[in-house]
Design an enzyme around this catalytic site. Structure first.
Site, PDB file in Angstrom:
ATOM      1  N   ARG A 134      40.149  73.033   5.185  1.00 36.11           N
ATOM      2  CA  ARG A 134      40.253  71.612   4.846  1.00 36.11           C
ATOM      3  C   ARG A 134      40.651  71.380   3.404  1.00 36.11           C
ATOM      4  O   ARG A 134      40.965  70.254   3.026  1.00 36.11           O
ATOM      5  CB  ARG A 134      38.932  70.909   5.163  1.00 36.11           C
ATOM      6  N   GLN A 183      46.209  69.151   5.901  1.00 31.40           N
ATOM      7  CA  GLN A 183      45.716  67.835   6.304  1.00 31.40           C
ATOM      8  C   GLN A 183      46.460  67.304   7.516  1.00 31.40           C
ATOM      9  O   GLN A 183      45.911  66.519   8.281  1.00 31.40           O
ATOM     10  CB  GLN A 183      45.839  66.870   5.129  1.00 31.40           C
ATOM     11  N   ASP A 222      44.553  68.724  10.460  1.00 31.16           N
ATOM     12  CA  ASP A 222      43.094  68.571  10.415  1.00 31.16           C
ATOM     13  C   ASP A 222      42.633  67.610  11.508  1.00 31.16           C
ATOM     14  O   ASP A 222      42.541  66.396  11.304  1.00 31.16           O
ATOM     15  CB  ASP A 222      42.663  68.078   9.038  1.00 31.16           C
ATOM     16  N   SER A 260      39.221  65.649  10.864  1.00 34.17           N
ATOM     17  CA  SER A 260      39.310  64.417  10.082  1.00 34.17           C
ATOM     18  C   SER A 260      39.889  63.273  10.897  1.00 34.17           C
ATOM     19  O   SER A 260      39.412  62.139  10.828  1.00 34.17           O
ATOM     20  CB  SER A 260      40.157  64.656   8.826  1.00 34.17           C
ATOM     21  N   TYR A 310      32.691  70.555   2.408  1.00 36.17           N
ATOM     22  CA  TYR A 310      31.517  70.114   3.148  1.00 36.17           C
ATOM     23  C   TYR A 310      30.313  70.020   2.205  1.00 36.17           C
ATOM     24  O   TYR A 310      30.314  70.541   1.099  1.00 36.17           O
ATOM     25  CB  TYR A 310      31.185  71.086   4.288  1.00 36.17           C
TER      26      TYR A 310
END
Length: 625
Positions: free
Chosen positions: A168, A174, A177, A180, A275
């Site tokens: 991530r 992205q 991802d 997300s 995270y």
């Protein structure tokens, strides 16, 4: 290689020979093969031989689909064959006719699972994993929670890519991802579900019938889902509070208009890979005290705290829920991982004895199946298109390059070999940036024995008449008065050369000289008085640059050295630029450093030699500008 024409000079490029070897290996070893090199082994297959299967999801309450007609059209355009199981997208409002129009083939269940690359949403069941065989699978896997599934696929020598394992922190990752993209939808839907069972408006109203206060929403967890919930609740008019263990979320919360809650205990919650980490027992005790007070005040609590591979931490206890007002709502987005609210029941909505509604739905994304499927399919399609061409630079070939961080990070199994977990390489060290040194002052000009009009650079090189930055070019001692110098230069000037400037100066030669800026961005001509060094006009002292007759500021004469726009600006500003300070140099001459109209530093100095165009005399070696 020789047989294909290298001896005749038709194939002398090493890259061409490498591609030829790859094709030969693919022809002998099947549609997909490992192509070895001196540095790494790349598993590759041409798009023309790659087929993508889209089976129907079998999980309970799952309405999403791995590929949509839009993503299928992009894959088909690249030359990839797409096989969609009949009715795979019906729950997400995508018909079989739409898939056929996009170029896919609507096939049976077994044919969809028999494709060389199977794409789906949720992890396969034990029965579905058998259908994968030794081929490739691209879906959510969650290997930390599904150890038995991973071992089964490993025994089958399958190649598995987990959409939940994308690094991530990778910038281009992205686009792949899926966590997300799906969390964003879940955060939005959580607010919608809460508003559906909450008994008031989110936005406050004041009407003739009475006043309705706005709802107060507290979001626990400032990740993608939490920020999406904050934005949605704020757009609906609620008062929003956000709490997260990471201090970096505070700025994001304030930028969205939410209040950021803090715990009176110093401990960083930053974890690896973007995270949050698991906090200590002391921190949890301090957080529990703060959240208990907040639960008594707010109307809606939305929790989104998750830690990869571990049970979701309990953030809201049963005691906190018991202190909430009747009619309040809690929405637990971590219900599938155990829940952040102690009273949560997965896939259900319950009402506590004190009247609080606790929502534990695990299918929030499926409640927006069309949008969720579109975003998820885009994540998968972009990853398939990027696997290979991004690093190998060879278009039209799906390749598993171990040097591609996006591919390597998502690889759980490769031909039965365990590749998970994988730690991304450390980021490169930051570039050493030297502090920008201040510009050294320009070299001063000095007068020579050649005469009052001769100027030389400090290196001894005669000046060519080009303007240069200088601290001051004035000499403390003078052998001629200013009036004599100006009169002499005017008498020896060619006809018509600098007439306008000389006529202005010679009429005031007894008491004035010329002061210029030598900055390339601002050249304005100012006048100064020669009678009073302490109140000279070039330094804008108390007397100011004012004419003795009218008392008004003298505008700079328009010459070819001054750009038209800068002259206009100087006139609009009454011909001067305010100087913050000045210092006196020898002979009562002032030297000022200020800012020009364009923001560049302009060194103002008083010139004893009037600079005009085309003047020649016994003192000069070259025409002066």
């Amino acid at each position: 290689h020789r047989e294909t024409g290298a001896a005749s000079g038709q194939c002398t490029n090493m890259r061409s020979s490498s591609r030829l070897l790859a094709r030969v290996a693919a022809a002998r070893l099947g549609p997909a093969a490992f192509v070895g090199s001196s540095s790494r082994s790349i598993y590759s297959v041409p798009y023309s031989e790659l087929s993508v299967g889209v089976p129907k999801e079998s999980a309970s309450m799952e309405k999403r689909v791995g590929q949509t007609p839009e993503s299928v059209a992009k894959l088909v355009k690249e030359g990839i064959t797409v096989k969609v199981e009949a009715g795979a997208g019906a729950a997400a409002d995508f018909s079989d006719a739409a898939y056929e129009k996009a170029g896919a083939s609507v096939v049976s269940r077994d044919e969809a699972w028999g494709a060389s690359l199977v794409t789906k949403v949720m992890p396969p069941t034990e029965e579905e994993a058998k259908l994968v065989g030794d081929r490739m699978l691209l879906s959510f896997v969650f290997p930390a929670q599904n150890d038995a599934l991973v071992k089964q696929l490993q025994a089958q020598k399958a190649t598995v890519f987990a959409m939940d394992c994308i690094p991530r922190t990778l910038s281009r990752g992205q686009a792949f991802d899926a966590l997300s993209s799906q969390a964003n939808i879940a955060g939005y839907r959580a607010v919608i579900e809460a508003s559906g069972v909450f008994g008031r408006f989110f936005a406050g109203q004041m009407t003739a019938a009475g006043k309705v206060p706005p709802a107060k929403v507290m979001v626990l967890g400032g990740g993608v889902a939490g920020l999406a919930a904050v934005q949605t609740a704020k757009n609906m008019g609620a008062i929003v509070k956000l709490f997260d263990v990471r201090a970096a979320v505070e700025e994001q919360a304030k930028s969205m208009g939410a209040e950021f809650l803090k715990v009176d205990f110093e401990e960083s919650g930053e974890g690896g890979g973007g995270y949050a980490k698991e906090m200590s027992a002391e921190w949890h005790a301090a957080a529990r005290e703060m959240l208990t007070k907040q639960c008594e005040d707010v109307d809606i609590v939305i929790t989104t705290a998750l830690i990869p591979g571990k049970k979701a931490p309990v953030m809201v206890t049963e005691e906190m829920v018991g202190k909430m007002k009747a009619g309040s709502v809690t929405v637990d987005l971590a219900a599938s991982a155990g829940g952040n609210v102690e009273t949560t029941v997965p896939d259900e909505m319950i009402t506590t004895p004190n009247g609080v509604k606790c929502i534990g739905y695990t299918d929030l994304n499926s409640r927006l199946a069309s949008t969720s499927s579109s975003l998820y399919a885009n994540n998968q399609q972009k990853w398939i298109a990027a696997a290979g061409p991004t690093t190998t630079k060879e278009k039209g070939v799906f390749a598993l390059d171990p040097e591609d961080v996006a591919v390597r990070g998502m690889t759980v199994l490769q031909q039965g070999e365990m590749m998970w977990p994988w730690s991304p390489p450390p980021p490169p060290p930051p570039l050493e940036t030297r502090p920008r040194s201040r510009r050294s002052p320009p070299t001063s000009w000095r007068r020579t024995k050649a005469g009052p009009a001769q100027t030389r650079h400090s290196s001894g090189r005669p000046s060519t008449g080009t303007r240069r930055r200088s601290s001051c070019c004035c000499a403390p001692a003078r052998t001629q008065t200013r009036a004599d110098t100006l009169a002499t230069r005017r008498s020896r000037a060619p006809p018509g050369a600098g007439t306008r400037l000389l006529s202005r100066l010679s009429s005031r030669a007894a008491r004035t000289a010329t002061c210029r800026t030598t900055s390339s961005s601002s050249r304005s001509t100012l006048r100064r008085s020669s009678s009073s060094p302490r109140r000279c006009r070039c330094c804008w002292s108390a007397a100011g640059a004012r004419s003795s007759s009218t008392g008004r500021v003298a505008p700079p004469p328009r010459t070819r050295q001054t750009p038209r726009s800068e002259t206009k600006f100087a006139r609009r500003r009454s011909g001067i630029l305010r100087a913050p300070s000045f210092s006196k140099r020898g002979g009562g001459v002032c030297c000022v450093s200020t800012r020009s109209a364009r923001g560049h530093t302009a060194h103002m100095f008083c010139c004893l030699v009037v600079e005009t165009r085309g003047i020649e005399g016994p003192h000069t070696t070259a025409p002066q500008k």
